[in-house]
Design a protein around this motif. Structure first.
Motif, PDB file in Angstrom:
ATOM      1  N   PHE A  50       0.872  -1.172   0.000  1.00 33.71           N
ATOM      2  CA  PHE A  50       0.000   0.000   0.000  1.00 33.71           C
ATOM      3  C   PHE A  50       0.907   1.218   0.000  1.00 33.71           C
ATOM      4  O   PHE A  50       1.913   1.243   0.714  1.00 33.71           O
ATOM      5  N   TYR A  51       0.562   2.235  -0.794  1.00 34.47           N
ATOM      6  CA  TYR A  51       1.353   3.461  -0.815  1.00 34.47           C
ATOM      7  C   TYR A  51       0.476   4.641  -1.211  1.00 34.47           C
ATOM      8  O   TYR A  51      -0.629   4.457  -1.725  1.00 34.47           O
ATOM      9  N   VAL A  52       0.983   5.842  -0.946  1.00 35.21           N
ATOM     10  CA  VAL A  52       0.255   7.068  -1.264  1.00 35.21           C
ATOM     11  C   VAL A  52       0.880   7.684  -2.513  1.00 35.21           C
ATOM     12  O   VAL A  52       2.100   7.788  -2.616  1.00 35.21           O
ATOM     13  N   LYS A  53       0.041   8.066  -3.453  1.00 37.54           N
ATOM     14  CA  LYS A  53       0.513   8.699  -4.683  1.00 37.54           C
ATOM     15  C   LYS A  53      -0.234  10.011  -4.866  1.00 37.54           C
ATOM     16  O   LYS A  53      -1.438  10.080  -4.630  1.00 37.54           O
ATOM     17  N   GLU A  54       0.499  11.029  -5.277  1.00 31.57           N
ATOM     18  CA  GLU A  54      -0.135  12.325  -5.527  1.00 31.57           C
ATOM     19  C   GLU A  54      -0.447  12.435  -7.018  1.00 31.57           C
ATOM     20  O   GLU A  54       0.421  12.238  -7.862  1.00 31.57           O
ATOM     21  N   THR A  55      -1.717  12.734  -7.328  1.00 34.97           N
ATOM     22  CA  THR A  55      -2.100  12.942  -8.722  1.00 34.97           C
ATOM     23  C   THR A  55      -1.755  14.372  -9.118  1.00 34.97           C
ATOM     24  O   THR A  55      -1.701  15.261  -8.274  1.00 34.97           O
ATOM     25  N   LYS A  56      -1.528  14.579 -10.384  1.00 34.36           N
ATOM     26  CA  LYS A  56      -1.183  15.905 -10.890  1.00 34.36           C
ATOM     27  C   LYS A  56      -2.446  16.724 -11.148  1.00 34.36           C
ATOM     28  O   LYS A  56      -3.530  16.173 -11.320  1.00 34.36           O
ATOM     29  N   GLU A  57      -2.257  18.024 -11.190  1.00 33.79           N
ATOM     30  CA  GLU A  57      -3.348  18.905 -11.589  1.00 33.79           C
ATOM     31  C   GLU A  57      -3.665  18.615 -13.053  1.00 33.79           C
ATOM     32  O   GLU A  57      -2.771  18.356 -13.857  1.00 33.79           O
ATOM     33  N   ARG A  58      -4.949  18.625 -13.405  1.00 30.33           N
ATOM     34  CA  ARG A  58      -5.330  18.334 -14.783  1.00 30.33           C
ATOM     35  C   ARG A  58      -6.580  19.110 -15.148  1.00 30.33           C
ATOM     36  O   ARG A  58      -7.249  19.676 -14.289  1.00 30.33           O
ATOM     37  N   ILE A  59      -6.870  19.115 -16.413  1.00 33.31           N
ATOM     38  CA  ILE A  59      -8.084  19.775 -16.884  1.00 33.31           C
ATOM     39  C   ILE A  59      -9.162  18.714 -17.041  1.00 33.31           C
ATOM     40  O   ILE A  59      -8.963  17.693 -17.696  1.00 33.31           O
ATOM     41  N   GLY A  60     -10.305  18.954 -16.403  1.00 32.87           N
ATOM     42  CA  GLY A  60     -11.450  18.063 -16.497  1.00 32.87           C
ATOM     43  C   GLY A  60     -12.587  18.774 -17.210  1.00 32.87           C
ATOM     44  O   GLY A  60     -12.438  19.910 -17.666  1.00 32.87           O
ATOM     45  N   LYS A  74      -4.353  15.759  -5.849  1.00 27.23           N
ATOM     46  CA  LYS A  74      -4.770  15.144  -4.589  1.00 27.23           C
ATOM     47  C   LYS A  74      -3.949  13.895  -4.328  1.00 27.23           C
ATOM     48  O   LYS A  74      -3.262  13.394  -5.217  1.00 27.23           O
ATOM     49  N   LYS A  75      -4.004  13.418  -3.113  1.00 31.27           N
ATOM     50  CA  LYS A  75      -3.286  12.213  -2.729  1.00 31.27           C
ATOM     51  C   LYS A  75      -4.278  11.058  -2.664  1.00 31.27           C
ATOM     52  O   LYS A  75      -5.365  11.194  -2.100  1.00 31.27           O
TER      53      LYS A  75
END
Length: 90
Positions: A50-60, A74-75
């Motif tokens: 198990f690990y924590v990953k930070e997602t990048k800012e993106r355009i939705g 977000k993480k």
């Protein structure tokens, strides 16, 4: 499979009462969550990590209006299963 189903299955396989299983696994789950909240990796041999990953800012896109929006970084908690080998299954 829910936590309750895990407790029931472990009780059935081991013959240990469900209440005892619950008392044993609750601190394990709490410890895993505590480590992840500190962004530490949790590795359980022959099971996974198990690990924590930070997602990048993106355009939705807003599905109702079609308007582009910025989705903030977000993480998230990720899990990578251990590769099972023939030896581990025996």
């Amino acid at each position: 499979m829910t936590k309750r189903e895990i407790i029931m299955a472990a009780s059935k396989k081991s013959g240990i009462p469900q209440v005892v299983i619950q008392q044993c696994i609750a601190p394990v789950f709490e410890s895993i969550l505590d480590a992840l909240s500190e962004e530490k990796k949790v590795t359980i041999r022959s099971f996974g990590t198990f690990y924590v990953k930070e997602t990048k800012e993106r355009i939705g896109r807003n599905p109702q209006t079609g308007e582009d929006i910025i989705v903030e970084p977000k993480k998230v908690i990720k899990f990578r299963a251990t590769a099972q080998t023939e030896k581990q299954n025996r």
